[in-house]
Write an enzyme that holds these catalytic residues in place. Structure first.
Site: not given
Ligand code: GDD
Ligand code: MG
Length: 342
Positions: A104, A155, A215
């Site tokens: 994303d 976070k 993001d």
């Molecule tokens: N295959 C799979 N299985 N993918 C997953 C799963 C899962 O169970 N859970 C989450 N994802 C994927 C999401 O689709 C996304 O592409 C990515 O892993 C990160 O998950 P998010 O749910 O989007 O996390 P976030 O936005 O709260 O935080 C992440 O992104 C930030 C930057 O935008 C973390 O990586 C943070 O450390 C980072 O700063």
């Molecule tokens: Mg995300």
């Protein structure tokens, strides 16, 4: 070489658009988000593993018909395994080094440069970093001048954050990190694995880059990226094919086969494929889903309409999400609230 694209999240903050589609297929300027990620991969990557579960059939169908010059494997997790578990689940496809990308993020990171940096430092893991003002929704690092990361906190509260540099969601990893991840369990790369690698190896690096980073986790950022890309591409609007436009459209992305009626005004919005906007409607800062009809004289501002919905004539709404159909059973239970503002 392989790249894993983490495409398994539900995209709860992007509901109702994610009630009907995998988050990585959400169109950005009429092109699925995942295509932007595949396009940013260096030529040395020949295999892309899409770590998927929710709506994975849509991903399979999409890649059956779209041409990329890479082998695409949709790796279906039996249940969501988290960001760490999903990487472990792809182990059988991986060689000595590989990329991992959150699905994303749209950014200007040059992955080849990050790989060169990684090799120069003889790192075990290298993650991309981006500075932000409010770090509380991200992973945050403590870093030394040479790029060595000494702490990773997912976070944190703003006041507890070790810096303003966040995990920008792209990693280059040595296969030895797979030994840190247990099989078959829900594991967060960010909460469990990164801190452990830092402690054990002292060889965890951060790569900062310049340009842009966005993001697309929320409806607000989904709208914002379209505005940013229009500016970047020096365009007022972005139109798909086969559009009938009798209205006034400004700073908007319009999908394929859309009809816009007489005197309708649309500004700073996203209209997805096959939507019909009848006459005299006013739409601003809103997303209208695929196959929707917005009937005449409606006025929508900061509104998201899920796919296949109909908005009746004369509706006046602000800051609202429209969804009248069944919520997919597997979708996490969460109330639909103030979607754009949250
Ligand atoms: N295959 C799979 N299985 N993918 C997953 C799963 C899962 O169970 N859970 C989450 N994802 C994927 C999401 O689709 C996304 O592409 C990515 O892993 C990160 O998950 P998010 O749910 O989007 O996390 P976030 O936005 O709260 O935080 C992440 O992104 C930030 C930057 O935008 C973390 O990586 C943070 O450390 C980072 O700063
Ligand atoms: Mg995300």
């Amino acid at each position: 070489m392989e790249a894993i694209i983490l495409s398994g999240g539900f995209g709860t903050r992007l509901r109702p658009l994610t009630y009907t589609r995998a988050k990585s297929l959400l169109p950005i300027m009429n092109k699925p988000m995942v295509s932007y990620l595949i396009e940013m991969l260096p030529d040395s990557v020949d295999t892309v593993i899409l770590a998927a579960n929710y709506k994975k059939i849509q991903l399979e169908e999409y890649f059956e018909t779209s041409n990329t010059n890479k082998t695409i494997i949709v790796n279906d997790e039996p249940k969501p395994l988290g960001t760490g578990g999903a990487v472990k689940f792809a182990e059988k496809y991986l060689s000595d080094e590989f990329f991992v990308l959150n699905s994303d993020i749209i950014c200007s990171l040059n992955l080849s440069d990050m790989m060169t940096f990684h090799r120069k430092h003889d790192a075990v893991s290298t993650i991309s970093l981006w500075p932000v003002e409010n770090v509380s929704e991200f992973g945050v690092v403590e870093i030394q001048k040479n790029g060595n990361i000494t702490k990773f906190v997912e976070k944190p509260k703003q006041e507890d954050a070790p810096s303003n540099l966040i995990n920008a969601g792209a990693y280059f990893l040595e296969s030895s990190i797979l030994d840190y991840i247990e099989n078959g369990r829900l594991i967060s790369m960010e909460k469990e694995i990164f801190p452990q690698i830092i402690t054990d190896t002292e060889s965890f690096y951060g790569y900062q880059f310049k340009g842009y980073w966005m993001d697309i986790g929320r409806i607000r950022s989904y709208l914002d990226i379209h505005q940013d890309l229009l500016i970047k591409q020096n365009k007022n609007n972005h139109f798909g094919n086969n559009i009938v436009n009798n209205g006034i459209v400004n700073k908007t992305t319009v999908g394929n086969d859309v009809v816009i009626g007489k005197n309708s005004k649309i500004e700073k919005s996203i209209i997805l494929d096959n939507a019909i906007i009848e006459d005299d409607a006013i739409i601003s800062n809103s997303v209208i889903g695929e196959n929707c009809t917005v009937c005449s004289k409606s006025q929508l501002s900061w509104v998201v309409v899920g796919d296949n919905e109909q908005i009746s004539a004369n509706t006046i709404e602000e800051n609202k999400s429209f969804w009248t159909q069944e919520i997919p059973k597997e979708f996490p239970k969460k109330q639909i609230g103030n979607v754009i503002g949250e």
